[in-house]
Design a protein around this motif. Sequence first.
Motif, PDB file in Angstrom:
ATOM      1  N   LEU A 158       2.976 -11.786  34.175  1.00  0.00           N
ATOM      2  CA  LEU A 158       2.641 -12.980  35.056  1.00  0.00           C
ATOM      3  C   LEU A 158       1.587 -12.953  36.311  1.00  0.00           C
ATOM      4  O   LEU A 158       0.756 -13.696  36.310  1.00  0.00           O
ATOM      5  N   PRO A 159       1.393 -11.759  36.830  1.00  0.00           N
ATOM      6  CA  PRO A 159       0.416 -11.609  37.780  1.00  0.00           C
ATOM      7  C   PRO A 159      -0.980 -11.801  37.471  1.00  0.00           C
ATOM      8  O   PRO A 159      -1.762 -12.478  38.383  1.00  0.00           O
ATOM      9  N   ARG A 160      -1.349 -11.261  35.989  1.00  0.00           N
ATOM     10  CA  ARG A 160      -2.524 -11.841  35.887  1.00  0.00           C
ATOM     11  C   ARG A 160      -2.692 -13.202  35.329  1.00  0.00           C
ATOM     12  O   ARG A 160      -3.809 -13.579  35.608  1.00  0.00           O
ATOM     13  N   ARG A 164      -5.617 -15.746  37.250  1.00  0.00           N
ATOM     14  CA  ARG A 164      -6.543 -16.717  36.618  1.00  0.00           C
ATOM     15  C   ARG A 164      -6.266 -18.168  36.886  1.00  0.00           C
ATOM     16  O   ARG A 164      -7.310 -18.659  36.999  1.00  0.00           O
ATOM     17  N   LEU A 165      -4.893 -18.408  37.145  1.00  0.00           N
ATOM     18  CA  LEU A 165      -4.949 -19.872  37.550  1.00  0.00           C
ATOM     19  C   LEU A 165      -5.519 -20.083  39.079  1.00  0.00           C
ATOM     20  O   LEU A 165      -6.389 -20.977  39.155  1.00  0.00           O
ATOM     21  N   TYR A 166      -5.196 -19.041  39.904  1.00  0.00           N
ATOM     22  CA  TYR A 166      -6.023 -19.519  41.102  1.00  0.00           C
ATOM     23  C   TYR A 166      -7.387 -19.079  41.253  1.00  0.00           C
ATOM     24  O   TYR A 166      -7.926 -19.583  42.001  1.00  0.00           O
ATOM     25  N   GLY A 167      -7.518 -17.767  40.686  1.00  0.00           N
ATOM     26  CA  GLY A 167      -9.178 -17.383  40.747  1.00  0.00           C
ATOM     27  C   GLY A 167     -10.144 -17.883  39.976  1.00  0.00           C
ATOM     28  O   GLY A 167     -11.331 -17.840  40.359  1.00  0.00           O
ATOM     29  N   GLU A 168      -9.520 -18.581  38.627  1.00  0.00           N
ATOM     30  CA  GLU A 168     -10.660 -18.994  37.845  1.00  0.00           C
ATOM     31  C   GLU A 168     -10.448 -20.469  37.398  1.00  0.00           C
ATOM     32  O   GLU A 168     -11.139 -20.932  37.541  1.00  0.00           O
ATOM     33  N   HIS A 169      -9.152 -20.949  36.982  1.00  0.00           N
ATOM     34  CA  HIS A 169      -8.906 -22.208  36.436  1.00  0.00           C
ATOM     35  C   HIS A 169      -9.013 -23.271  37.256  1.00  0.00           C
ATOM     36  O   HIS A 169      -9.826 -24.073  37.277  1.00  0.00           O
ATOM     37  N   LEU A 170      -8.618 -22.947  38.379  1.00  0.00           N
ATOM     38  CA  LEU A 170      -8.533 -24.217  39.534  1.00  0.00           C
ATOM     39  C   LEU A 170      -9.952 -24.594  40.146  1.00  0.00           C
ATOM     40  O   LEU A 170     -10.548 -25.529  40.089  1.00  0.00           O
ATOM     41  N   PRO A 171     -10.516 -23.338  40.513  1.00  0.00           N
ATOM     42  CA  PRO A 171     -12.010 -23.279  40.907  1.00  0.00           C
ATOM     43  C   PRO A 171     -12.917 -24.048  39.954  1.00  0.00           C
ATOM     44  O   PRO A 171     -13.677 -24.936  40.216  1.00  0.00           O
ATOM     45  N   LYS A 172     -12.838 -23.523  38.650  1.00  0.00           N
ATOM     46  CA  LYS A 172     -13.695 -24.276  37.506  1.00  0.00           C
ATOM     47  C   LYS A 172     -13.334 -25.694  37.322  1.00  0.00           C
ATOM     48  O   LYS A 172     -14.448 -26.427  37.224  1.00  0.00           O
ATOM     49  N   GLN A 210     -12.606 -27.651  49.606  1.00  0.00           N
ATOM     50  CA  GLN A 210     -13.656 -26.738  50.229  1.00  0.00           C
ATOM     51  C   GLN A 210     -13.639 -25.484  48.952  1.00  0.00           C
ATOM     52  O   GLN A 210     -12.555 -25.495  48.330  1.00  0.00           O
ATOM     53  N   ALA A 211     -14.489 -24.845  48.841  1.00  0.00           N
ATOM     54  CA  ALA A 211     -14.782 -23.671  47.988  1.00  0.00           C
ATOM     55  C   ALA A 211     -13.735 -22.662  48.536  1.00  0.00           C
ATOM     56  O   ALA A 211     -14.387 -21.865  49.286  1.00  0.00           O
ATOM     57  N   GLU A 212     -12.566 -22.474  48.080  1.00  0.00           N
ATOM     58  CA  GLU A 212     -11.909 -21.284  48.255  1.00  0.00           C
ATOM     59  C   GLU A 212     -10.919 -21.005  47.086  1.00  0.00           C
ATOM     60  O   GLU A 212     -10.417 -21.777  46.573  1.00  0.00           O
ATOM     61  N   SER A 213     -10.927 -19.673  46.850  1.00  0.00           N
ATOM     62  CA  SER A 213     -10.159 -19.229  45.730  1.00  0.00           C
ATOM     63  C   SER A 213      -9.061 -18.601  46.286  1.00  0.00           C
ATOM     64  O   SER A 213      -8.955 -17.865  47.124  1.00  0.00           O
ATOM     65  N   TYR A 214      -7.953 -18.768  45.380  1.00  0.00           N
ATOM     66  CA  TYR A 214      -6.409 -18.236  45.655  1.00  0.00           C
ATOM     67  C   TYR A 214      -6.244 -17.214  44.797  1.00  0.00           C
ATOM     68  O   TYR A 214      -6.392 -17.392  43.498  1.00  0.00           O
ATOM     69  N   SER A 215      -5.945 -16.096  45.258  1.00  0.00           N
ATOM     70  CA  SER A 215      -5.991 -14.923  44.474  1.00  0.00           C
ATOM     71  C   SER A 215      -4.482 -14.338  44.986  1.00  0.00           C
ATOM     72  O   SER A 215      -4.282 -13.921  45.971  1.00  0.00           O
ATOM     73  N   LEU A 217      -2.751 -12.153  42.937  1.00  0.00           N
ATOM     74  CA  LEU A 217      -2.591 -10.798  42.323  1.00  0.00           C
ATOM     75  C   LEU A 217      -2.459  -9.723  43.406  1.00  0.00           C
ATOM     76  O   LEU A 217      -1.671  -8.564  43.040  1.00  0.00           O
ATOM     77  N   GLN A 218      -2.951  -9.817  44.452  1.00  0.00           N
ATOM     78  CA  GLN A 218      -3.064  -8.849  45.531  1.00  0.00           C
ATOM     79  C   GLN A 218      -1.556  -8.652  46.060  1.00  0.00           C
ATOM     80  O   GLN A 218      -1.271  -7.673  46.597  1.00  0.00           O
ATOM     81  N   SER A 219      -0.718  -9.614  45.794  1.00  0.00           N
ATOM     82  CA  SER A 219       0.729  -9.485  46.206  1.00  0.00           C
ATOM     83  C   SER A 219       1.636  -8.839  45.337  1.00  0.00           C
ATOM     84  O   SER A 219       2.780  -8.819  45.388  1.00  0.00           O
ATOM     85  N   GLY A 220       0.888  -8.457  44.160  1.00  0.00           N
ATOM     86  CA  GLY A 220       1.612  -7.921  43.037  1.00  0.00           C
ATOM     87  C   GLY A 220       2.464  -9.229  42.131  1.00  0.00           C
ATOM     88  O   GLY A 220       3.377  -8.957  41.523  1.00  0.00           O
ATOM     89  N   GLY A 221       1.918 -10.495  42.645  1.00  0.00           N
ATOM     90  CA  GLY A 221       2.344 -11.694  41.701  1.00  0.00           C
ATOM     91  C   GLY A 221       3.678 -11.961  42.410  1.00  0.00           C
ATOM     92  O   GLY A 221       4.046 -11.614  43.514  1.00  0.00           O
ATOM     93  N   ILE A 222       4.311 -13.401  41.998  1.00  0.00           N
ATOM     94  CA  ILE A 222       5.371 -13.916  42.841  1.00  0.00           C
ATOM     95  C   ILE A 222       6.556 -13.467  42.326  1.00  0.00           C
ATOM     96  O   ILE A 222       7.431 -13.402  42.911  1.00  0.00           O
ATOM     97  N   SER A 223       6.451 -13.109  41.006  1.00  0.00           N
ATOM     98  CA  SER A 223       7.980 -12.709  40.314  1.00  0.00           C
ATOM     99  C   SER A 223       7.972 -11.476  40.470  1.00  0.00           C
ATOM    100  O   SER A 223       7.213 -10.445  40.420  1.00  0.00           O
TER     101      SER A 223
END
Length: 223
Positions: A158-160, A164-172, A210-215, A217-223
Motif C-alpha cells: 500500500l505505501p507504494r 504513486r497516488l499523491y506523488g504521481e497520479h494526482l499531479p499529472k 497550487q503545484a504541491e505534491s503529497y507524499s 510514503l514518508q510516514s510508512g503509509g497509512i495502513s
Amino acid sequence: MVDEALVDLTQDRTVLRTLYAPSAGAFAMVDVPGLPFAMLDGEGPPSQSAIGAAVRNLYTAIYVIRRQARERMGKSFVEAPVEVLYWAEDMRDLAAGNRENWHWRVQITLPVWSTAHSLRESVAEMRGELGASGAVRWEISVEGRCVQYLHIGQTSALPRIIERLYGEHLPKEGLEPDGPYHEIYLDDWNRVSENRRKIILRQPVRAMKQAESYSLLQSGGIS
C-alpha cells in the motif's frame, strides 16, 4: 420513508460495482453519491487494537439494522464492508507520520431505508453488549469526485500505491486531495489469506489550486 436522493445499492448494481467492485491495479475516477452510514470517530494513533475495537462496536451497534436487512433481502443480503477514513487538521501531519495528530473514522454503509432513529433504536437494543466507545451516529456522506484504486494482495504494497497516488497520479491529472483519505476493506481478514486481500484506496479530489505534491510514503503509509 426512503430518501429519494440516495442511491439504493441493492437496486443499482452498476453503481454498486463501480464503488465496491472496480477493476484491480489501476487508478480510476468515480463519482461517489450520497450514501447513509453508521459512523464512529476516533483520534490519535490508528492502532490495530483501537480500530479493531471500534469496528466491533460499530457492528454491534448496527446489529438490529443488519438483522432487518437480512430478513428483507434473504439470499440477496450481502454484508457491507468496513471503511476507514484518515485525516489531520494539518495534512502535513499525515504525510510526516505524526500519528498523535491524526483523526480517523470507522464507517459501514447502511440500507437506504435506515434512519438516524432506526440506528438509535438499534444502539439502545444492543447497549448491554456495546463496549466503551464514542457515540455511533447516522450520517449521509457525499464524497463526490474521487480517485480510487483496487489493490489485491498484502498490505505491505500500500505505501507504494499511496506514493504513486499523491506523488504521481494526482499531479499529472491536475488534481489535489479534497477530503480524508479512505480505505475500504472488502474481505474478512480472518478468512482470507494475505495475498488475496482486497482493499480499495479512495481519495476525494478537486482541481489543483497550487503545484504541491503529497507524499505519504514518508510516514510508512497509512495502513
